[in-house]
Scaffold this motif. Structure first.
Motif, PDB file in Angstrom:
ATOM      1  N   MET A 100      53.922 -19.381  -5.233  1.00 31.03           N
ATOM      2  CA  MET A 100      53.308 -18.501  -4.581  1.00 31.03           C
ATOM      3  C   MET A 100      54.745 -18.218  -3.724  1.00 31.03           C
ATOM      4  SD  MET A 100      51.572 -17.331  -1.884  1.00 31.03           S
ATOM      5  CE  MET A 100      50.199 -17.555  -2.104  1.00 31.03           C
ATOM      6  N   HIS A 101      55.827 -18.663  -4.162  1.00 26.47           N
ATOM      7  CA  HIS A 101      57.299 -17.763  -3.641  1.00 26.47           C
ATOM      8  C   HIS A 101      57.554 -17.393  -4.931  1.00 26.47           C
ATOM      9  CE1 HIS A 101      58.952 -19.146  -0.005  1.00 26.47           C
ATOM     10  NE2 HIS A 101      58.227 -20.866  -0.452  1.00 26.47           N
ATOM     11  N   ALA A 102      56.990 -17.450  -6.474  1.00 25.39           N
ATOM     12  CA  ALA A 102      57.209 -17.027  -7.350  1.00 25.39           C
ATOM     13  C   ALA A 102      56.579 -15.673  -7.554  1.00 25.39           C
ATOM     14  CB  ALA A 102      57.047 -17.965  -8.611  1.00 25.39           C
ATOM     15  N   TYR A 103      54.889 -15.135  -6.809  1.00 30.58           N
ATOM     16  CA  TYR A 103      54.507 -14.159  -6.504  1.00 30.58           C
ATOM     17  C   TYR A 103      54.489 -13.374  -5.600  1.00 30.58           C
ATOM     18  CZ  TYR A 103      50.372 -11.847  -5.576  1.00 30.58           C
ATOM     19  OH  TYR A 103      48.690 -10.761  -4.846  1.00 30.58           O
ATOM     20  N   LEU A 104      55.580 -13.972  -4.473  1.00 31.95           N
ATOM     21  CA  LEU A 104      56.303 -12.924  -3.834  1.00 31.95           C
ATOM     22  C   LEU A 104      56.955 -12.508  -3.948  1.00 31.95           C
ATOM     23  CD1 LEU A 104      55.139 -15.110  -0.459  1.00 31.95           C
ATOM     24  CD2 LEU A 104      53.855 -13.487  -1.491  1.00 31.95           C
ATOM     25  N   GLY A 105      57.964 -13.216  -5.110  1.00 27.48           N
ATOM     26  CA  GLY A 105      59.165 -12.646  -5.902  1.00 27.48           C
ATOM     27  C   GLY A 105      60.425 -13.449  -5.219  1.00 27.48           C
ATOM     28  N   ASP A 106      60.197 -14.293  -4.842  1.00 32.04           N
ATOM     29  CA  ASP A 106      61.112 -15.050  -3.569  1.00 32.04           C
ATOM     30  C   ASP A 106      62.130 -16.311  -3.922  1.00 32.04           C
ATOM     31  OD1 ASP A 106      60.287 -14.126  -1.399  1.00 32.04           O
ATOM     32  OD2 ASP A 106      59.590 -15.377  -0.778  1.00 32.04           O
ATOM     33  N   THR A 107      62.252 -16.462  -6.096  1.00 30.97           N
ATOM     34  CA  THR A 107      62.676 -17.014  -6.705  1.00 30.97           C
ATOM     35  C   THR A 107      63.958 -16.464  -7.810  1.00 30.97           C
ATOM     36  OG1 THR A 107      60.473 -18.506  -7.067  1.00 30.97           O
ATOM     37  CG2 THR A 107      62.164 -19.412  -8.932  1.00 30.97           C
ATOM     38  N   ASN A 108      64.995 -17.034  -8.262  1.00 26.23           N
ATOM     39  CA  ASN A 108      66.218 -16.576  -8.058  1.00 26.23           C
ATOM     40  C   ASN A 108      66.125 -17.889  -9.953  1.00 26.23           C
ATOM     41  OD1 ASN A 108      68.381 -16.428  -9.591  1.00 26.23           O
ATOM     42  ND2 ASN A 108      69.287 -15.780  -7.611  1.00 26.23           N
ATOM     43  N   TRP A 109      65.543 -17.347 -11.252  1.00 26.64           N
ATOM     44  CA  TRP A 109      65.581 -18.196 -12.233  1.00 26.64           C
ATOM     45  C   TRP A 109      66.808 -18.907 -12.275  1.00 26.64           C
ATOM     46  CZ3 TRP A 109      60.239 -20.331 -11.813  1.00 26.64           C
ATOM     47  CH2 TRP A 109      59.639 -19.761 -11.387  1.00 26.64           C
ATOM     48  N   LEU A 110      67.385 -18.387 -12.277  1.00 22.36           N
ATOM     49  CA  LEU A 110      68.953 -18.241 -12.799  1.00 22.36           C
ATOM     50  C   LEU A 110      69.244 -19.298 -12.156  1.00 22.36           C
ATOM     51  CD1 LEU A 110      70.533 -17.801 -15.191  1.00 22.36           C
ATOM     52  CD2 LEU A 110      72.026 -16.180 -13.713  1.00 22.36           C
ATOM     53  N   LEU A 111      69.739 -19.218 -11.125  1.00 21.43           N
ATOM     54  CA  LEU A 111      69.873 -20.427 -10.381  1.00 21.43           C
ATOM     55  C   LEU A 111      68.911 -21.739  -9.662  1.00 21.43           C
ATOM     56  CD1 LEU A 111      70.997 -18.624  -6.838  1.00 21.43           C
ATOM     57  CD2 LEU A 111      72.333 -19.620  -8.271  1.00 21.43           C
ATOM     58  N   VAL A 112      67.441 -21.751 -10.394  1.00 22.61           N
ATOM     59  CA  VAL A 112      66.792 -22.319 -10.952  1.00 22.61           C
ATOM     60  C   VAL A 112      66.839 -23.631 -12.020  1.00 22.61           C
ATOM     61  CG1 VAL A 112      64.059 -23.501 -11.583  1.00 22.61           C
ATOM     62  CG2 VAL A 112      64.767 -21.560  -9.852  1.00 22.61           C
ATOM     63  N   LEU A 113      67.773 -22.675 -13.296  1.00 26.30           N
ATOM     64  CA  LEU A 113      67.880 -23.087 -14.971  1.00 26.30           C
ATOM     65  C   LEU A 113      69.210 -23.956 -14.400  1.00 26.30           C
ATOM     66  CD1 LEU A 113      67.071 -19.670 -16.604  1.00 26.30           C
ATOM     67  CD2 LEU A 113      65.756 -22.042 -16.794  1.00 26.30           C
ATOM     68  N   ALA A 114      70.315 -23.219 -13.454  1.00 21.27           N
ATOM     69  CA  ALA A 114      71.381 -23.958 -12.936  1.00 21.27           C
ATOM     70  C   ALA A 114      71.280 -25.162 -12.942  1.00 21.27           C
ATOM     71  CB  ALA A 114      71.938 -23.640 -12.519  1.00 21.27           C
ATOM     72  N   LEU A 115      70.440 -25.650 -11.284  1.00 21.99           N
ATOM     73  CA  LEU A 115      69.155 -26.444 -11.035  1.00 21.99           C
ATOM     74  C   LEU A 115      68.857 -28.016 -11.620  1.00 21.99           C
ATOM     75  CD1 LEU A 115      69.500 -24.715  -7.343  1.00 21.99           C
ATOM     76  CD2 LEU A 115      70.690 -26.643  -7.607  1.00 21.99           C
ATOM     77  N   ALA A 116      67.677 -27.444 -12.190  1.00 23.85           N
ATOM     78  CA  ALA A 116      66.475 -27.706 -12.511  1.00 23.85           C
ATOM     79  C   ALA A 116      67.593 -29.202 -13.195  1.00 23.85           C
ATOM     80  CB  ALA A 116      66.144 -27.535 -13.597  1.00 23.85           C
ATOM     81  N   PRO A 117      68.529 -28.416 -14.268  1.00 25.06           N
ATOM     82  CA  PRO A 117      68.978 -30.387 -14.901  1.00 25.06           C
ATOM     83  C   PRO A 117      69.350 -31.640 -14.880  1.00 25.06           C
ATOM     84  CG  PRO A 117      69.657 -27.867 -16.620  1.00 25.06           C
ATOM     85  CD  PRO A 117      69.229 -28.087 -15.550  1.00 25.06           C
ATOM     86  N   GLY A 118      70.332 -31.183 -13.716  1.00 23.05           N
ATOM     87  CA  GLY A 118      71.001 -31.448 -12.610  1.00 23.05           C
ATOM     88  C   GLY A 118      69.284 -32.530 -11.371  1.00 23.05           C
ATOM     89  N   ALA A 119      68.369 -31.690 -11.522  1.00 18.84           N
ATOM     90  CA  ALA A 119      67.288 -32.572 -10.482  1.00 18.84           C
ATOM     91  C   ALA A 119      66.551 -33.394 -11.561  1.00 18.84           C
ATOM     92  CB  ALA A 119      66.208 -31.314 -10.027  1.00 18.84           C
ATOM     93  N   TRP A 120      66.564 -32.968 -12.263  1.00 18.72           N
ATOM     94  CA  TRP A 120      65.864 -33.958 -13.529  1.00 18.72           C
ATOM     95  C   TRP A 120      66.393 -35.552 -13.770  1.00 18.72           C
ATOM     96  CZ3 TRP A 120      60.583 -34.038 -15.965  1.00 18.72           C
ATOM     97  CH2 TRP A 120      61.519 -35.698 -16.511  1.00 18.72           C
ATOM     98  N   ILE A 121      68.104 -35.334 -13.654  1.00 19.16           N
ATOM     99  CA  ILE A 121      68.950 -36.867 -13.909  1.00 19.16           C
ATOM    100  C   ILE A 121      68.606 -37.327 -12.748  1.00 19.16           C
ATOM    101  CG2 ILE A 121      71.408 -37.568 -14.063  1.00 19.16           C
ATOM    102  CD1 ILE A 121      71.622 -34.796 -15.732  1.00 19.16           C
ATOM    103  N   GLY A 122      69.273 -36.358 -11.365  1.00 19.49           N
ATOM    104  CA  GLY A 122      69.134 -37.363 -10.106  1.00 19.49           C
ATOM    105  C   GLY A 122      67.884 -37.358  -9.738  1.00 19.49           C
ATOM    106  N   GLY A 123      66.544 -36.738 -10.071  1.00 17.93           N
ATOM    107  CA  GLY A 123      65.138 -37.828  -9.810  1.00 17.93           C
ATOM    108  C   GLY A 123      64.999 -39.170 -10.014  1.00 17.93           C
ATOM    109  N   LYS A 124      65.599 -39.281 -11.510  1.00 13.58           N
ATOM    110  CA  LYS A 124      65.730 -39.917 -12.537  1.00 13.58           C
ATOM    111  C   LYS A 124      66.069 -41.404 -11.996  1.00 13.58           C
ATOM    112  CE  LYS A 124      62.565 -39.484 -16.366  1.00 13.58           C
ATOM    113  NZ  LYS A 124      62.108 -40.426 -16.820  1.00 13.58           N
ATOM    114  N   LEU A 125      67.701 -40.922 -11.887  1.00 13.37           N
ATOM    115  CA  LEU A 125      68.479 -42.064 -11.072  1.00 13.37           C
ATOM    116  C   LEU A 125      68.052 -42.525  -9.533  1.00 13.37           C
ATOM    117  CD1 LEU A 125      72.250 -40.041 -11.664  1.00 13.37           C
ATOM    118  CD2 LEU A 125      70.981 -42.595 -12.748  1.00 13.37           C
TER     119      LEU A 125
END
Length: 272
Positions: free
Chosen positions: A211-236
C-alpha cells in the motif's frame, strides 16, 4: 559512511525485533525521522519512514520466520487465523498514515512507544489468564517439549485487527502488543508467541508495504541499504531468542523506546 550506518541500523533493529517479536520498525521509523538530514541530507517524512520500515520488515520477518520454523515453534495454523483480520487492517493503517500531520504523528507515535515500553515492563509481572478457550492447540518443538495452549476465534481476530492496524499505521511489527497478549490471554509459550507473531507480521507487512509503495511512500534506495542488515539481524535475533531469556536485551530495548519516545513527543509538541 551513511551506507555503513544504515546496514548496522538494519542489523540492530531486526535483531531486537526478532527477539521480542517487534520486527524492528519501532527503531527504524523514529531513527529515520530524527536523523534523516544526517543520513540523506534531507528530512524523511513520517509516511516515507513508515513505508521504508514496512518494506524492510518483510525481509526481517521472513528471515526470522524461516529460522523459527526450523525449530518447529511457529504455529502456522494460528498465524493464518490472526492474518484474516491483520492483513486488511495493515492496508487500512498504511492508507491512514499520510493523513496525519507530521507533528501529530510524532506525538502519537511517541505516546504509543511509551505505552509499549510500559507493556514490555508490565508483562514480566502479569499472570496468564486462566480461562480455557474453545480452540486447543498442542505442538512439539525440536527439543521434544510439548506445548499446549488455547484461544477463541473472536478475541484472536480482534487482536489480529489491532496488530495489523498498528503495523500499517506506524510501520512496526506490532509484536510488542501481539506477544504479551498471546502469552497472557492464550498462554502461548513466549518463544512460540514471538515466532508465530513474526509469521503474522511477515504476511501483514507484505500488504502494508504494498500500500505504501502504491502511494509513493517508499524510498527504494534506503530499503536496499537497510535490507541486507535486516536479513542478518532477523537470523541473529531468532538464533539468540531460543538460547537466552532475553531479559538484558529487553531492558535495553525498553530504555531505547523510552528515549526515542521522549524525543518524538518533544518534537511533536514543538510543532503546535
Amino acid at each position: 559512511m551513511e551506507w555503513i550506518f544504515l546496514v548496522l541500523l538494519g542489523v540492530i533493529a531486526a535483531m531486537f525485533g526478532s527477539i521480542v517479536g517487534l520486527g524492528g520498525g519501532i527503531i527504524i521509523v523514529p531513527v529515520l525521522m530524527l536523523l534523516g538530514p544526517v543520513i540523506t541530507g534531507e528530512v524523511i517524512g513520517h509516511a516515507e519512514a513508515v513505508g521504508i520500515s514496512l518494506t524492510v520488515l518483510v525481509v526481517t520477518a521472513l528471515a526470522s520466520t524461516l529460522s523459527y520454523a526450523k525449530r518447529k515453534i511457529v504455529d502456522f495454523r494460528s498465524g493464518w487465523l490472526f492474518f484474516i483480520t491483520s492483513g486488511p487492517a495493515a492496508l487500512l493503517g498504511s492508507a491512514l498514515t499520510g493523513q496525519f500531520p507530521a507533528g501529530l504523528f510524532q506525538l502519537v507515535f511517541g505516546v504509543f512507544m511509551l505505552a509499549m515500553a510500559a507493556l514490555l515492563i508490565a508483562r514480566d509481572y502479569m499472570k496468564p489468564f486462566t480461562k480455557e478457550w474453545p480452540i486447543v492447540r498442542t505442538m512439539t518443538d525440536t527439543s521434544g517439549e510439548v506445548h499446549t495452549f488455547s484461544y477463541g476465534i473472536v478475541p484472536a481476530l480482534a487482536i489480529g485487527f489491532g496488530v495489523g492496524l498498528i503495523s500499517g499505521l506506524f510501520g512496526i511489527g506490532g509484536g510488542s502488543l501481539f506477544v504479551p497478549l498471546m502469552v497472557l490471554l492464550f498462554r502461548f509459550p513466549p518463544h512460540m508467541a514471538t515466532a508465530t507473531s513474526m509469521f503474522v507480521i511477515f504476511l501483514s507487512s507484505i500488504l502494508g508495504s504494498g500500500m505504501h509503495a502504491y502511494l509513493g511512500d517508499t524510498n527504494w534506495l534506503l530499503v536496499l541499504a537497510l535490507a541486507p542488515g535486516a536479513w542478518i539481524g532477523g537470523k541473529l535475533g531468532a538464533a539468540i531468542a531460543v538460547r537466552m531469556s532475553g531479559k538484558g536485551l529487553l531492558w535495553l530495548l525498553r530504555v531505547t523506546l523510552l528515549l526515542l519516545a521522549v524525543q518524538l513527543i518533544i518534537e511533536g509538541f514543538g510543532t503546535f
